[in-house]
Design a protein around this motif. Structure first.
Motif, PDB file in Angstrom:
ATOM      1  N   LEU A 151      42.674   5.026 -12.991  1.00  0.00           N
ATOM      2  CA  LEU A 151      42.473   4.742 -14.415  1.00  0.00           C
ATOM      3  C   LEU A 151      40.990   4.713 -14.754  1.00  0.00           C
ATOM      4  CD1 LEU A 151      45.116   1.897 -14.861  1.00  0.00           C
ATOM      5  CD2 LEU A 151      45.305   4.234 -15.704  1.00  0.00           C
ATOM      6  N   PRO A 157      47.391   6.202 -18.290  1.00  0.00           N
ATOM      7  CA  PRO A 157      48.455   5.383 -17.685  1.00  0.00           C
ATOM      8  C   PRO A 157      49.754   6.156 -17.467  1.00  0.00           C
ATOM      9  CG  PRO A 157      47.341   4.155 -19.416  1.00  0.00           C
ATOM     10  CD  PRO A 157      46.812   5.554 -19.481  1.00  0.00           C
ATOM     11  N   GLU A 193      45.580  -0.905 -20.498  1.00  0.00           N
ATOM     12  CA  GLU A 193      46.118   0.227 -19.751  1.00  0.00           C
ATOM     13  C   GLU A 193      46.444  -0.179 -18.315  1.00  0.00           C
ATOM     14  OE1 GLU A 193      43.439   3.509 -20.006  1.00  0.00           O
ATOM     15  OE2 GLU A 193      44.102   4.083 -22.014  1.00  0.00           O
TER      16      GLU A 193
END
Length: 267
Positions: A151, A157, A193
């Motif tokens: 990430l 995501p 996220e």
């Protein structure tokens, strides 16, 4: 590997389970000792291991593994360990020769912006763990340290969750192996996220090992708390998950576990 943790999990390198997705989660502490445990456990068990190491160098993991009685160098040489060093791959993508990159695409090529998915990384793992005629290893194992880095490198995501889904289907279901993934989490964090990915993975895990720092802060004799969650509800919807909570102390070549409040220093 840590014998006491094996006892708590009911695990043995002589009889490793198959088809399991294990989530290693850490909050306010460093859960990397769990990665080192499972890496040495599966190598000792004779499994074929693909280690996607996004956080540290090969030499770092090798130094720790030697303390646990395992040589990663020897495992690579005999074909038991496939090691993807994320740090080197990132540097190669950013500063490497473009012609060489086109001839040998990196598994992390999503960083360059040429693609938005993690298919190249999945293809690398699938190729690494697919059995060949000469293989005599036990079930394949995918180990990722740590997923949160994807990430940070720009993966969405949804792309990360899709990647893990395909890894679970391929490694756990088709190849009858295991997947072990570490993620960082902070319930008070504004990183929505990362928390989305963590919560989604928790719902699909067979086993969760959640290492947490002490709420009271640093302690010389107790380094943290670990919550072991066995997802019984995945197989039996009417049953509740089994949860065990212990405290632990990390030593040079071992980790000791004990019930809360029963540290040797207290007794």
């Amino acid at each position: 590997m840590f014998a006491e943790l094996n006892e708590l999990l009911g695990a043995s390198p002589q009889r490793p389970e198959t088809g399991k997705f294990t989530l290693l989660r850490d909050t306010r502490t460093d859960g990397s000792f769990l990665v080192h445990h499972f890496l040495s456990f599966y190598l000792r068990a004779g499994c074929k291991v693909c280690f996607v190491a996004l956080l540290q160098s090969f030499s770092h993991y090798n130094i720790v593994a030697k303390k646990l009685g395992v040589s990663l160098t020897a495992a690579k040489e005999r074909g038991q360990l496939v090691f993807l060093e994320g740090l080197k791959s990132c540097l190669h993508l950013w500063f490497g020769d473009e012609e060489e990159q086109s001839e040998h695409p990196s598994p992390l090529q999503f960083i360059s912006g040429s693609t938005s998915n993690l298919k190249a990384l999945f293809d690398f793992i699938q190729t690494s763990l697919s059995p060949s005629g000469s293989d005599s290893w036990k079930g394949p194992v995918l180990l990722v340290d740590d997923l949160s880095v994807l990430l940070s490198l720009g993966a969405a995501p949804v792309a990360v969750l899709d990647f893990i889904h395909y890894c679970r289907v391929t490694v756990c279901s088709q190849l009858k192996g295991n997947v072990v993934v570490l993620v960082h989490s902070n319930e008070e964090s504004e990183d929505e996220e990362n928390e989305l990915v963590v919560n989604s993975l928790c719902h699909h895990s067979d086993l969760i090992l959640w290492a947490e720092g002490l709420a009271t802060g640093f302690c010389r004799d107790v380094h943290g708390q670990i919550k072991i969650i066995k997802r019984v509800s995945l197989e039996l919807a009417a049953e509740q998950d089994l949860i065990q909570i212990y405290q632990y102390k990390i030593q040079d070549k071992n980790v000791t576990f004990f019930a809360r409040g029963l540290s040797a220093a207290v007794l």
